[in-house]
Design a protein around this motif. Structure first.
Motif, PDB file in Angstrom:
ATOM      1  N   SER A   1       0.855  -1.077  -0.015  1.00  0.00           N
ATOM      2  CA  SER A   1      -0.020   0.025  -0.019  1.00  0.00           C
ATOM      3  C   SER A   1       0.714   1.310   0.046  1.00  0.00           C
ATOM      4  CB  SER A   1      -0.768   0.058   1.337  1.00  0.00           C
ATOM      5  OG  SER A   1      -1.650  -1.026   1.295  1.00  0.00           O
TER       6      SER A   1
ATOM      7  N   ALA B   1       1.146   4.117  -2.678  1.00  0.00           N
ATOM      8  CA  ALA B   1       0.656   5.432  -2.363  1.00  0.00           C
ATOM      9  C   ALA B   1       1.649   6.434  -2.774  1.00  0.00           C
ATOM     10  CB  ALA B   1       0.630   5.393  -0.744  1.00  0.00           C
TER      11      ALA B   1
ATOM     12  N   LEU C   1      -4.385   7.021  -3.200  1.00  0.00           N
ATOM     13  CA  LEU C   1      -5.058   7.410  -2.050  1.00  0.00           C
ATOM     14  C   LEU C   1      -6.303   8.631  -2.463  1.00  0.00           C
ATOM     15  CD1 LEU C   1      -2.351   7.727   0.693  1.00  0.00           C
ATOM     16  CD2 LEU C   1      -3.883   5.821   0.233  1.00  0.00           C
TER      17      LEU C   1
ATOM     18  N   ASP D   1      -9.845   9.976  -2.900  1.00  0.00           N
ATOM     19  CA  ASP D   1     -10.919   9.564  -2.334  1.00  0.00           C
ATOM     20  C   ASP D   1     -12.021   8.433  -3.234  1.00  0.00           C
ATOM     21  OD1 ASP D   1     -12.634  10.189   0.089  1.00  0.00           O
ATOM     22  OD2 ASP D   1     -14.237  11.027  -1.376  1.00  0.00           O
TER      23      ASP D   1
ATOM     24  N   ASN E   1     -10.716   6.632  -5.657  1.00  0.00           N
ATOM     25  CA  ASN E   1     -10.085   5.265  -5.958  1.00  0.00           C
ATOM     26  C   ASN E   1     -10.217   4.550  -4.519  1.00  0.00           C
ATOM     27  OD1 ASN E   1      -8.213   3.461  -7.383  1.00  0.00           O
ATOM     28  ND2 ASN E   1      -6.814   3.799  -5.683  1.00  0.00           N
ATOM     29  N   LEU E   2      -9.941   5.078  -3.288  1.00  0.00           N
ATOM     30  CA  LEU E   2     -10.171   4.395  -2.074  1.00  0.00           C
ATOM     31  C   LEU E   2     -11.739   3.728  -1.959  1.00  0.00           C
ATOM     32  CD1 LEU E   2      -8.313   6.145   0.935  1.00  0.00           C
ATOM     33  CD2 LEU E   2      -7.757   3.983  -0.080  1.00  0.00           C
TER      34      LEU E   2
ATOM     35  N   LEU F   1     -12.009  -0.182  -1.757  1.00  0.00           N
ATOM     36  CA  LEU F   1     -12.588  -0.868  -0.715  1.00  0.00           C
ATOM     37  C   LEU F   1     -13.894  -1.803  -1.054  1.00  0.00           C
ATOM     38  CD1 LEU F   1     -12.156   1.716   2.342  1.00  0.00           C
ATOM     39  CD2 LEU F   1     -10.972  -0.207   1.731  1.00  0.00           C
TER      40      LEU F   1
ATOM     41  N   GLY G   1      -5.712  -4.639  -3.515  1.00  0.00           N
ATOM     42  CA  GLY G   1      -4.799  -3.490  -3.587  1.00  0.00           C
ATOM     43  C   GLY G   1      -3.745  -3.558  -4.661  1.00  0.00           C
TER      44      GLY G   1
END
Lengths: 324, 331
Positions: free
Chosen positions: A22, A26, A33, A35, A37-38, A42, A278
Motif C-alpha cells: 500500500s 501510495a 489514495l 477519495d 480510488n479508495l 474498498l 490493492g
C-alpha cells in the motif's frame, strides 16, 4: 496455545506485506489514495473477501467449492430478474436470491455426502449445471434496469468516509463467521471434520450433516457475493462469477486457511483480500498493461504459499530441536 | 508348475480386463451413434464424422494432460493456461518473426515442457499442494498470454499449419493421427517403461515408492513436463483448427480436462491411467455435444446437460468400482 501464536504471527507478516504494498502504491501510483480510488478499491475488496469466505468455509471442512462462481452468477441473475421483471422490492428479492444460493450449496453437499465422490468433481460438474440452467433461463440477457434503492446502496458513503455500505456487509459477514467458528458447535464441528474426518465421526460428530451445512453456507456466501457484485456493477450480467476461482482460493490461502482443512482465519482472509484488491488496483494505476494483472496475482499467491511453507518448515525444525 | 502359472496368468488377465471397464463406454458410444444416425440424416455424413473426430482429437489430448498429473495423485489446473500460452507462442513465432511452422511447433512444445517443468519443480521442491501451485501458475501463464498478445490473436500463421486443422482423409481428420500416435506413446510409456511405471507407483503409494528408492521428486517433475507437452500439443491443434492463435484458447478446458479422464476411469487418488477409456470418454463427450446441436437443443442447455452427464457417469463408475472391489470402499 502455540498454534494461536503462530497464526497471529503469520497474520502480522501478511499485514506487513499489505502495508508495504500500500505504501509503495501510495508513493508511486498517482491517485491511489484519492477519495474515489479508495472508495472503489474498498468496495472491490469487500466483494472479493466475501467470495473468499465462501471458499474458506469449504476449505475449513477439507472440502472445495468450484461452483462458487456459478452459484454467485445464478443468484445475481435470479435477484436481478426478480427485481426487474417481477418488480419485486429488493427486500424480498435479496432473501429469495440468498435462499437460492443456500439451496444450490445444499445440493452440492447432499451430492457429496450421498455419493461419496470428491467435492472437487461434484462441484466442478454442478458448476456447469448451474451455469447452464442460468443461461438457458435468462438467455444470457442482462438485467440493467435495477431499482434505484438497490443501486444507491453500493454508491452511498458511510458517514462521509470513502466506504461503501458493501464494506459493512462484508464486515457483518466476517463477524458472523468469526462467531460461527469460535462460539458455536457447528463451527467447531466443521473444523473437526476438516482436521480429521474419522476422529470427528468417532467422537460423535455427524460428518454428513456437517458437510451439507458447510456447503450450504458456502453457497449462501457465494450468493451474497453475487448480489454484491450486481450492486457494484449496477447490472446483473451472466458473466458474474466466471472469474472468481483464482481469487477465492488465493485470498483464503494467502489469509492462512489450509487447503487440507481443519484451520481457518477470517481476519487473514480480510487482509488477504485487501492485499489482492490493492495489488490489482495499484498495478492498473501504475499504467502497467492491465493484461499483466493476472501474472502479478499468480506470483503473489506463489510467494505467499512459499513463505508460509518456509515458515512452517522452520517452525517444525525449531520445535524438533527444542524437544531434543 | 506350468499349469498354475498359466492359471495365474489367465486370472490376472481376466482381472485386468474387468479393470479396464471401457466396455460400458464403448456400448454407450455405440448406442449414441445408432440413435443419432436414425434421428438425423446428416449425422453420418463424412463432414460431420470429421467434425466429431476432430473434437475427440483435441479433447483426448486435453484429458491426457490432466490424466498424467492425476496419475501421480495431483491435479493440474493450468492445463488450459498452458494450452493458451503454447498456442500463442507458436503463433507468435510464425506471425511476428515469420518463421516456418515446424520451428513454431518445436518452440511451442518447448514452451509447454518448460511450463510443466516449472509446475513440477515448484511442487517437488517446495512440497506445496499442486492444486494451489497450478492455480497460481495458471494465472501467471494467462497473464503472460494476455500481456504478450494484448488480447489480439495472431492471424498470419504458416499456411501448412492452418491447413492441417482442416485436412482429412475421407472422414478422418489428420490431427486424429497425432492424437492416436501420442496416446500410443503414452500407453507404452506408462505400461512398458521404467519411468512410467515409477510415476504410477508414486501415485499409487507415495511412501512405498519412496521406500523402494524411486526418485519421487524427479518423477513428479516428469509427470508435469509430460502434462505440459500434451496441453501444449492440444493448444496448437486447437489453433490450427481455428486458423488463428487466439489468446482465449484453453479458457474453457477446465471441465473437459477432468471429465475426460474421470469418465474414462482414471482415479483421482492416483496410480492409474486409462488410455482406451480416455479416448472413449472423449468420443462420448464429443458425440453428446454434436447430437445436441443436431437435435437443435438450445446451446445454453448443452452445458447443463454436459454437467448432468458427468455427474451421472462419475456416480455410475463410482458405484461400479465400489461394488466390484470391496477393499476400495474401506479407504
Amino acid at each position: 496455545m502455540r498454534t494461536t501464536l503462530r497464526l497471529n504471527q503469520s497474520r502480522l507478516g501478511l499485514l506487513a506485506v499489505t502495508l508495504v504494498f500500500s505504501a509503495t502504491f501510495a508513493i508511486f501510483a498517482q491517485g491511489f489514495l484519492s477519495d474515489f480510488n479508495l472508495f472503489t478499491l474498498l468496495r472491490f475488496a469487500a466483494v472479493q473477501i466475501v467470495i473468499a469466505f465462501g471458499q474458506m468455509i469449504a476449505l475449513s471442512a477439507g472440502e472445495m467449492n468450484l461452483s462458487l462462481g456459478a452459484i454467485g452468477g445464478a443468484v445475481a441473475m435470479c435477484t436481478g430478474g426478480l427485481m426487474e421483471v417481477f418488480q419485486l422490492s429488493p427486500f424480498l428479492a435479496i432473501p429469495i436470491g440468498l435462499a437460492l444460493g443456500a439451496a444450490m450449496g445444499s445440493m452440492n453437499g447432499i451430492l457429496v455426502v450421498r455419493t461419496g465422490i470428491n467435492s472437487f468433481v461434484i462441484t466442478l460438474a454442478t458448476a456447469s449445471v448451474f451455469t447452464g440452467l442460468m443461461l438457458a433461463i435468462t438467455q444470457a440477457d442482462s438485467y440493467d434496469a435495477l431499482p434505484e434503492a438497490f443501486l444507491t446502496f453500493s454508491r452511498i458513503r458511510v458517514l462521509g468516509f470513502p466506504v461503501s455500505p458493501l464494506v459493512l456487509v462484508m464486515l457483518a459477514a466476517a463477524v458472523l463467521l468469526w462467531l460461527l467458528y469460535t462460539k458455536t458447535t457447528l463451527g467447531r464441528e466443521i473444523l473437526a471434520v476438516g482436521a480429521n474426518r474419522r476422529a470427528a465421526a468417532m467422537s460423535g460428530v455427524n460428518v454428513g450433516a456437517t458437510l451439507i451445512k458447510t456447503q450450504m453456507l458456502s453457497g449462501l456466501l457465494a450468493g451474497l457475493a453475487g448480489i454484491m457484485t450486481a450492486a457494484m456493477l449496477a447490472d446483473a450480467v451472466p458473466r458474474i462469477g466466471m472469474d472468481w476461482m483464482l481469487g477465492s482460493f488465493a485470498i483464503a490461502v494467502i489469509g492462512g486457511t489450509a487447503i487440507t482443512g481443519g484451520s481457518v482465519s477470517v481476519g487473514g482472509a480480510i487482509i488477504g483480500g485487501f492485499l489482492v484488491a490493492g495489488i490489482t488496483n495499484g498495478v492498473l494505476l501504475l499504467n502497467v498493461s492491465n493484461f499483466f494483472v493476472n501474472l502479478f496475482l499468480g506470483l503473489i499467491l506463489l510467494l505467499a504459499v512459499s513463505l508460509d511453507r518456509i515458515r512452517s518448515v522452520a517452525m517444525t525444525r525449531m520445535s524438533l530441536g527444542a524437544r531434543k | 508348475m506350468s499349469q498354475s502359472t498359466t492359471l495365474e496368468r489367465s486370472r490376472r488377465s481376466l482381472s485386468r480386463l474387468s479393470e479396464y471397464s471401457w466396455a460400458g463406454l464403448l456400448a454407450m458410444a455405440t448406442v449414441l451413434v445408432i440413435i443419432m444416425s436414425v434421428v438425423s440424416d446428416s449425422f453420418l455424413s463424412d463432414f460431420n464424422i470429421f467434425v466429431v473426430l476432430r473434437s475427440v482429437a483435441t479433447a483426448a489430448l486435453i484429458g491426457a494432460a490432466q490424466m498424467t498429473v492425476l496419475s501421480i495423485g495431483q491435479m493440474n489446473l493450468s492445463v488450459g493456461a498452458i494450452g493458451g500460452l503454447v498456442a500463442i507462442t507458436a503463433g507468435g513465432i510464425m506471425d511476428a518473426y515469420g518463421l516456418p511452422g515446424w520451428l513454431a511447433i518445436t518452440g511451442g512444445l518447448a514452451c509447454g515442457a518448460a511450463c510443466g517443468a516449472l509446475n513440477g519443480l515448484i511442487v517437488a521442491r517446495t512440497g506445496i499442494n499442486a492444486f494451489i501451485v497450478t492455480i497460481a501458475t495458471a494465472s501467471i501463464f494467462l497473464g503472460l498470454t494476455l500481456g504478450i498478445t494484448e488480447a489480439q490473436p495472431y492471424y498470419n500463421l504458416d499456411p501448412g499449419y492452418t491447413a492441417f486443422g482442416q485436412a482429412r482423409l475421407g472422414f478422418f481428420p489428420l490431427m486424429g493421427f497425432i492424437t492416436l500416435a501420442t496416446l500410443g506413446i503414452l500407453a507404452v510409456f506408462f505400461y512398458r517403461t521404467l519411468v512410467g511405471r515409477q510415476i504410477l507407483a508414486v501415485g499409487g503409494n507415495l511412501s512405498a515408492a519412496e521406500t523402494a528408492g524411486i526418485p519421487v521428486g524427479r518423477r513428479v517433475v516428469w509427470a508435469h513436463v509430460i502434462s505440459g507437452l500434451l496441453a501444449g500439443g492440444a493448444g496448437m491443434l486447437w489453433a490450427s483448427q481455428l486458423g488463428a492463435a487466439q489468446p482465449m484458447i484453453g479458457q474453457s478446458w477446465l471441465l473437459i480436462s477432468f471429465a475426460v479422464p474421470i469418465i474414462g476411469g482414471v482415479a483421482l487418488t492416483g496410480g492409474s491411467v486409462r488410455i482406451i477409456g480416455l479416448l472413449l470418454a472423449a468420443l462420448i463427450i464429443a458425440l453428446i455435444d454434436n447430437s445436441l446441436v443436431h437435435l437443435g437443443v438450445d446451446p445454453f442447455y448443452v452445458e447443463l446437460l454436459l454437467g448432468l452427464f458427468i455427474l451421472g457417469t462419475v456416480y455410475a463408475s463410482h458405484v461400479a468400482t465400489r461394488s466390484g472391489n470391496p477393499k476400495r470402499s474401506l479407504r
